[in-house]
Enzyme design. Structure first.
Site, PDB file in Angstrom:
ATOM      1  N   HIS A 125     -55.853 -15.911  71.576  1.00 26.78           N
ATOM      2  CA  HIS A 125     -54.534 -15.267  71.467  1.00 26.78           C
ATOM      3  C   HIS A 125     -53.522 -16.117  70.684  1.00 26.78           C
ATOM      4  O   HIS A 125     -52.475 -15.593  70.279  1.00 26.78           O
ATOM      5  CB  HIS A 125     -53.953 -14.990  72.852  1.00 26.78           C
ATOM      6  CG  HIS A 125     -54.710 -13.970  73.638  1.00 26.78           C
ATOM      7  ND1 HIS A 125     -55.013 -12.720  73.151  1.00 26.78           N
ATOM      8  CD2 HIS A 125     -55.244 -14.031  74.889  1.00 26.78           C
ATOM      9  CE1 HIS A 125     -55.690 -12.043  74.059  1.00 26.78           C
ATOM     10  NE2 HIS A 125     -55.846 -12.827  75.128  1.00 26.78           N
ATOM     11  N   ASP A 162     -64.619 -10.989  74.424  1.00 31.91           N
ATOM     12  CA  ASP A 162     -63.649 -11.119  75.511  1.00 31.91           C
ATOM     13  C   ASP A 162     -63.041  -9.742  75.822  1.00 31.91           C
ATOM     14  O   ASP A 162     -62.939  -8.871  74.950  1.00 31.91           O
ATOM     15  CB  ASP A 162     -62.539 -12.083  75.078  1.00 31.91           C
ATOM     16  CG  ASP A 162     -61.599 -12.462  76.210  1.00 31.91           C
ATOM     17  OD1 ASP A 162     -61.786 -13.526  76.809  1.00 31.91           O
ATOM     18  OD2 ASP A 162     -60.660 -11.692  76.488  1.00 31.91           O
ATOM     19  N   HIS A 164     -60.013  -9.016  76.303  1.00 36.26           N
ATOM     20  CA  HIS A 164     -58.750  -8.838  75.592  1.00 36.26           C
ATOM     21  C   HIS A 164     -58.951  -9.024  74.090  1.00 36.26           C
ATOM     22  O   HIS A 164     -59.742  -9.866  73.667  1.00 36.26           O
ATOM     23  CB  HIS A 164     -57.702  -9.844  76.091  1.00 36.26           C
ATOM     24  CG  HIS A 164     -57.469  -9.781  77.572  1.00 36.26           C
ATOM     25  ND1 HIS A 164     -58.180 -10.561  78.462  1.00 36.26           N
ATOM     26  CD2 HIS A 164     -56.614  -9.037  78.305  1.00 36.26           C
ATOM     27  CE1 HIS A 164     -57.769 -10.296  79.691  1.00 36.26           C
ATOM     28  NE2 HIS A 164     -56.826  -9.379  79.625  1.00 36.26           N
ATOM     29  N   ASP A 249     -64.382 -12.047  81.075  1.00 36.96           N
ATOM     30  CA  ASP A 249     -63.560 -11.118  81.845  1.00 36.96           C
ATOM     31  C   ASP A 249     -64.046  -9.680  81.692  1.00 36.96           C
ATOM     32  O   ASP A 249     -63.477  -8.768  82.282  1.00 36.96           O
ATOM     33  CB  ASP A 249     -62.073 -11.237  81.493  1.00 36.96           C
ATOM     34  CG  ASP A 249     -61.815 -11.589  80.050  1.00 36.96           C
ATOM     35  OD1 ASP A 249     -62.760 -11.539  79.230  1.00 36.96           O
ATOM     36  OD2 ASP A 249     -60.660 -11.912  79.712  1.00 36.96           O
TER      37      ASP A 249
END
Length: 349
Positions: A125, A162, A164, A249
């Site tokens: 990120h 991931d 996200h 995740d």
């Protein structure tokens, strides 16, 4: 067959605060699992080095790097609502980046073909001048820069599974054909980027491939996307190395996610990527830990990945046949072909 991991006690010292999901216990649990005899005998351990200021500036502004540098020794600096540092966070962050460089050097010297950087803080990120989503420096983006600048590569594939979307990694190479960024992610969800229509710009048009998925997707959905989208694009691109932003995740029990992937499903994704690496780039494969907030999920999924890489797969025969023979109808596949088919003719609807 052996692989290597990059690990160090410094990665346990990054503490973003009480009750924070990105806590040291994530790595403690993984390190404990790696110490058991069924895995330990197959694993070489490398130590990281610190990335230099100049190296960090390949992907981040000098002003931003100085901002993170100035957190060293400070009790707590809140960089955004989700992202904070402690006195040891800067050292952990520069060694998380340097771990990538140690790993790539080992791979390209022929010491090992597969390396897993088990590091914190995560990175995908982090943008040029902004900490986000628990991330300080963009570890995988900086690995790609190292491959281009120091190893002389021309084609790097980043696979980000991931939960996200890796906004920071996407924007790092949005106008470049030297890095192909492929992402599966829950959508709509944090950070809000990663639509199919985000495909790059200028010389990089077509080299960003986003496959946004609704919550509730499991092993077969992910297997379908990898077979129908990733495999034909990767074969056409012919990367010289494959980097994975390995976030867990997507695990069915993750407290921050809504996906239903099991360790067996993660093992199959690893199998697909390992086969691509063997086919395209002399088996050169670097994985880097991103998210994953179930301690059990992290332990089981990392073990599943390593078992797959060393040729001791946990995938039962019947499940492997299901992954290979069955597909899950997904509306997003048609959208991906419509938007990206002219760039990658091998895509199937």
């Amino acid at each position: 067959m052996n692989i290597a991991v990059v690990k160090d006690e410094i990665f346990l010292k990054h503490d973003p605060g009480d009750y924070h999901p990105e806590r040291p216990e994530r790595l403690i649990k993984i390190y404990e699992r790696l110490s058991k005899p069924d895995l330990a005998d197959f694993i070489k351990v490398f130590k990281p080095r610190e990335a230099t200021f100049e190296e960090l500036c390949w992907n981040h502004s000098p002003e931003y790097v100085k901002t993170i540098q100035q957190t060293a020794g400070q009790a707590r600096v809140q960089l955004d609502p989700d992202t904070a540092t402690c006195p040891d966070s800067y050292e952990a962050a520069v060694k998380a980046v340097g771990a990538q460089f140690v790993a790539l050097d080992a791979i390209f010297k022929g010491e090992v073909s597969d390396v897993f950087c088990l590091v914190r803080p995560p990175g995908h990120h982090a943008e040029r001048d902004r900490a986000m989503g628990f991330c300080l420096f963009n570890n995988v983006a900086l690995a790609a820069h190292y491959a281009l600048k120091k190893l002389g590569l021309k084609r790097v594939l980043i696979i980000d599974w991931d939960l996200h979307h890796g906004n920071g990694t996407q924007w790092s190479f949005y106008d470049s054909a030297e890095v192909l960024y492929f992402s599966t992610h829950q959508f709509p969800y944090y950070p809000g980027t990663g639509r199919v229509e985000e495909i790059g710009e200028g010389p990089g048009t077509g080299y960003t491939v986003n496959v946004p998925l609704p919550a509730g997707c499991g092993d077969l959905e992910y297997a379908t996307v990898f077979k129908k989208v990733l495999v034909p694009i990767a074969r056409a691109y012919q990367p010289e190395v494959i980097l994975i932003s390995a976030g867990f995740d997507i695990y069915f029990g993750d407290p921050l996610g809504g996906m239903l992937v099991t360790p067996i499903g993660v093992a199959y994704l690893t199998r697909v990527v390992k086969q691509l690496a063997a086919e395209c780039c002399q088996a050169r494969l670097l994985l880097t830990l991103e998210g994953g907030y179930s301690l059990q999920g992290l332990s089981d999924c990392v073990a599943a990945v390593i078992f797959e890489l060393v040729g001791r797969s946990i995938i039962p025969t019947d499940k492997l046949e299901e992954f290979e023979e069955k597909e899950k109808p997904l509306e997003v596949l048609t959208r991906v072909k419509t938007v990206l088919g002219k760039f990658w003719p091998g895509l199937e609807a």
